[in-house]
Design a protein around this motif. Structure first.
Motif, PDB file in Angstrom:
ATOM      1  N   LEU A 157      79.231  58.736  67.919  1.00  0.00           N
ATOM      2  CA  LEU A 157      80.479  58.412  68.606  1.00  0.00           C
ATOM      3  C   LEU A 157      81.562  59.253  67.948  1.00  0.00           C
ATOM      4  CD1 LEU A 157      82.131  56.453  70.482  1.00  0.00           C
ATOM      5  CD2 LEU A 157      82.432  55.056  68.428  1.00  0.00           C
ATOM      6  N   LEU A 158      82.149  60.178  68.721  1.00  0.00           N
ATOM      7  CA  LEU A 158      83.218  61.036  68.198  1.00  0.00           C
ATOM      8  C   LEU A 158      84.339  61.140  69.213  1.00  0.00           C
ATOM      9  CD1 LEU A 158      81.225  64.024  66.643  1.00  0.00           C
ATOM     10  CD2 LEU A 158      82.443  62.245  65.408  1.00  0.00           C
ATOM     11  N   SER A 159      85.506  61.489  68.742  1.00  0.00           N
ATOM     12  CA  SER A 159      86.652  61.730  69.609  1.00  0.00           C
ATOM     13  C   SER A 159      86.370  62.918  70.523  1.00  0.00           C
ATOM     14  CB  SER A 159      87.885  62.033  68.742  1.00  0.00           C
ATOM     15  OG  SER A 159      88.903  62.622  69.520  1.00  0.00           O
ATOM     16  N   HIS A 160      86.805  62.787  71.773  1.00  0.00           N
ATOM     17  CA  HIS A 160      86.645  63.890  72.733  1.00  0.00           C
ATOM     18  C   HIS A 160      87.284  65.173  72.205  1.00  0.00           C
ATOM     19  CE1 HIS A 160      86.009  65.702  76.659  1.00  0.00           C
ATOM     20  NE2 HIS A 160      87.216  66.203  76.539  1.00  0.00           N
ATOM     21  N   HIS A 161      88.398  65.038  71.502  1.00  0.00           N
ATOM     22  CA  HIS A 161      89.104  66.209  70.987  1.00  0.00           C
ATOM     23  C   HIS A 161      88.269  66.992  69.974  1.00  0.00           C
ATOM     24  CE1 HIS A 161      92.780  65.161  73.034  1.00  0.00           C
ATOM     25  NE2 HIS A 161      92.653  63.928  72.580  1.00  0.00           N
ATOM     26  N   THR A 162      87.376  66.321  69.255  1.00  0.00           N
ATOM     27  CA  THR A 162      86.578  67.012  68.243  1.00  0.00           C
ATOM     28  C   THR A 162      85.349  67.694  68.825  1.00  0.00           C
ATOM     29  OG1 THR A 162      85.247  65.077  67.667  1.00  0.00           O
ATOM     30  CG2 THR A 162      87.291  65.401  66.438  1.00  0.00           C
ATOM     31  N   VAL A 163      84.994  67.384  70.071  1.00  0.00           N
ATOM     32  CA  VAL A 163      83.784  67.965  70.659  1.00  0.00           C
ATOM     33  C   VAL A 163      84.051  68.769  71.931  1.00  0.00           C
ATOM     34  CG1 VAL A 163      82.216  66.261  69.662  1.00  0.00           C
ATOM     35  CG2 VAL A 163      83.239  65.827  71.899  1.00  0.00           C
ATOM     36  N   GLU A 164      85.307  69.091  72.200  1.00  0.00           N
ATOM     37  CA  GLU A 164      85.641  69.819  73.423  1.00  0.00           C
ATOM     38  C   GLU A 164      84.848  71.121  73.558  1.00  0.00           C
ATOM     39  OE1 GLU A 164      89.991  69.113  75.074  1.00  0.00           O
ATOM     40  OE2 GLU A 164      90.042  69.605  72.940  1.00  0.00           O
ATOM     41  N   GLU A 165      84.784  71.904  72.501  1.00  0.00           N
ATOM     42  CA  GLU A 165      84.078  73.195  72.564  1.00  0.00           C
ATOM     43  C   GLU A 165      82.589  72.995  72.802  1.00  0.00           C
ATOM     44  OE1 GLU A 165      83.706  77.145  72.944  1.00  0.00           O
ATOM     45  OE2 GLU A 165      85.594  76.050  72.765  1.00  0.00           O
ATOM     46  N   GLU A 166      81.996  72.034  72.120  1.00  0.00           N
ATOM     47  CA  GLU A 166      80.563  71.772  72.281  1.00  0.00           C
ATOM     48  C   GLU A 166      80.241  71.264  73.684  1.00  0.00           C
ATOM     49  OE1 GLU A 166      81.515  71.692  67.964  1.00  0.00           O
ATOM     50  OE2 GLU A 166      82.430  70.800  69.731  1.00  0.00           O
TER      51      GLU A 166
END
Length: 101
Positions: free
Chosen positions: A47-56
């Motif tokens: 579970l992570l913030s959308h902002h931290t995984v945008e590139e992935e």
């Protein structure tokens, strides 16, 4: 995959698990990058913030699971140095954050 004790992400994960009354088996990692890399390599889910995984998400190395069912809210605070006004150079960033966060 979870972050280490004391991280904001870990605290949020723990609260979510408690609210769902679940105690999943976890692997603790010390950075968001380590968590993302582990999940991208098939070691688990997280579970992570959308902002931290945008590139992935753009590249397809990570994928959302049941986005509609897992929409969560997390609160952040915009801060600046005490006893100081916002510097002119910081205004565009401040405006951007106010519109997007």
């Amino acid at each position: 995959m979870v972050r280490e004790e004391g991280s904001g992400t870990r605290s949020y994960q723990d609260q979510l698990f408690a609210s769902l009354n679940i105690q999943p088996k976890t692997i603790t990692l010390s950075s968001t990058q380590a968590v993302k890399s582990s999940v991208a390599n098939g070691i688990g889910i997280t579970l992570l913030s959308h902002h931290t995984v945008e590139e992935e998400l753009k590249t397809g190395s990570l994928k959302l699971i049941n986005k509609e069912e897992t929409e969560l809210t997390r609160y952040f605070h915009l801060l600046h140095r005490m006893l100081s006004s916002i510097q002119k150079a910081h205004v565009p960033c401040w405006i951007f954050l106010m519109k997007t966060v």
